[in-house]
Design a protein around this motif. Structure first.
Motif, PDB file in Angstrom:
ATOM      1  N   UNK A 100      37.433  62.999   9.658  1.00 45.65           N
ATOM      2  CA  UNK A 100      37.581  61.696   9.718  1.00 45.65           C
ATOM      3  C   UNK A 100      36.675  60.783   9.494  1.00 45.65           C
ATOM      4  N   UNK A 101      35.422  61.465   9.414  1.00 44.84           N
ATOM      5  CA  UNK A 101      34.377  60.681   9.570  1.00 44.84           C
ATOM      6  C   UNK A 101      33.590  60.140   7.900  1.00 44.84           C
ATOM      7  N   UNK A 102      32.484  60.967   7.590  1.00 46.66           N
ATOM      8  CA  UNK A 102      31.830  60.644   6.396  1.00 46.66           C
ATOM      9  C   UNK A 102      31.392  62.096   5.639  1.00 46.66           C
ATOM     10  N   UNK A 103      31.270  61.882   4.413  1.00 46.81           N
ATOM     11  CA  UNK A 103      30.935  63.257   3.605  1.00 46.81           C
ATOM     12  C   UNK A 103      29.655  63.491   3.644  1.00 46.81           C
ATOM     13  N   UNK A 104      29.252  64.963   3.807  1.00 43.54           N
ATOM     14  CA  UNK A 104      28.104  65.290   3.781  1.00 43.54           C
ATOM     15  C   UNK A 104      27.845  65.667   2.298  1.00 43.54           C
ATOM     16  N   UNK A 105      26.434  66.022   2.244  1.00 45.32           N
ATOM     17  CA  UNK A 105      26.021  66.137   0.806  1.00 45.32           C
ATOM     18  C   UNK A 105      26.924  67.154   0.185  1.00 45.32           C
ATOM     19  N   UNK A 106      26.993  68.244   0.924  1.00 47.00           N
ATOM     20  CA  UNK A 106      27.597  69.659   0.457  1.00 47.00           C
ATOM     21  C   UNK A 106      29.123  69.227   0.179  1.00 47.00           C
ATOM     22  N   UNK A 107      29.729  68.353   0.939  1.00 41.98           N
ATOM     23  CA  UNK A 107      31.160  67.962   0.653  1.00 41.98           C
ATOM     24  C   UNK A 107      31.026  67.227  -0.815  1.00 41.98           C
TER      25      UNK A 107
END
Length: 255
Positions: free
Chosen positions: A184-191
């Motif tokens: 429920x946070x923020x997207x990583x580069x990989x996501x």
């Protein structure tokens, strides 16, 4: 359809989208004077705005929106959950039903529900004259709904918030690290790369790497993660949005 970012990051976010005579400001995470100055830098006066859209109530997206709306008598479109954070009435509140498209002037707007730690967050895909422009930040995981909604965009403003190793090694307290890196946070580069692998690259004209953390990421790391899935997308059409400057106006064009 034209668009420009006034700034993207944890200190403030705002995006302008123009379709004919319709000019919409999506989020307003800067103070009133700062917002007016950033609009002026793009050749825009606040009086020209058709409306303000707010994705969710976190201050880097909502901060200046009510003040701007009151000063210039602008309608605010957002969900009922987000509107609960208004500290005083706004001139016109237009509630968004996240299950239905709605129209502002020449823009047909598709709300997209996302998993984020806010009351009723929504991101958006904007439709006009055969174009699709997707704004997708502030979500912790990719759902099938999200993948489907953003598959055919010609322009995509996509969150690459953090590099997982930098987040793990960085200065945030453990609770904040868990929040940023959680579902429920923020997207990583990989996501972000996994989502990008699913979109129609033949239609994608512009990719805007957005909401990059100053403490937990670097543009080079984001680009390195996205590069393997950017087949068919010209590197000159991949842009990194900055917190201080955003980007200049970009115009979508028919092939």
């Amino acid at each position: 359809m034209n668009f420009t970012s006034l700034g993207s990051g944890s200190k403030g976010n705002a995006t302008l989208i123009q379709a004919g005579e319709t000019l919409v400001l999506v989020d307003c995470g800067f103070g009133l004077k700062e917002t007016e100055a950033r609009l002026a830098a793009r050749g825009i006066r606040a009086e020209q705005l058709s409306a303000i859209l707010v994705t969710h109530e976190h201050s880097d997206h909502l901060k200046g929106a009510p003040m701007l709306a009151r000063r210039y008598n602008l309608p605010i479109h957002t969900t009922h959950g987000t509107a609960r954070s208004f500290k005083s009435p706004v001139p016109v509140f237009e509630p968004i039903n996240v299950h239905r498209r709605f129209t502002i002037g020449n823009l047909d707007i598709e709300p997209v529900t996302v998993p984020h730690d806010a009351r009723e967050p929504s991101q958006f895909v904007f439709h006009h004259n055969g174009f699709q422009l997707g704004l997708l930040t502030d979500l912790g995981s990719i759902t099938p709904l999200v993948t489907q909604a953003y598959r055919e965009c010609q322009a995509l403003l996509l969150e690459c918030n953090h590099d997982p190793q930098m987040l793990a090694d960085g200065p945030y307290p453990p609770s904040l690290k868990r929040r940023v890196g959680g579902d429920w946070g923020h997207l990583s580069n990989q996501q972000a790369a996994r989502l990008l692998a699913e979109v129609n690259h033949g239609r994608l004209q512009h990719l805007m790497i957005s909401h990059i953390s100053e403490h937990n990421n670097h543009p080079d790391l984001a680009m390195a993660a996205l590069a393997p899935v950017l087949d068919g997308v010209e590197r000159t059409r991949v842009h990194t949005l900055s917190q201080d400057e955003g980007c200049d106006w970009i115009t979508l064009q028919h092939a």
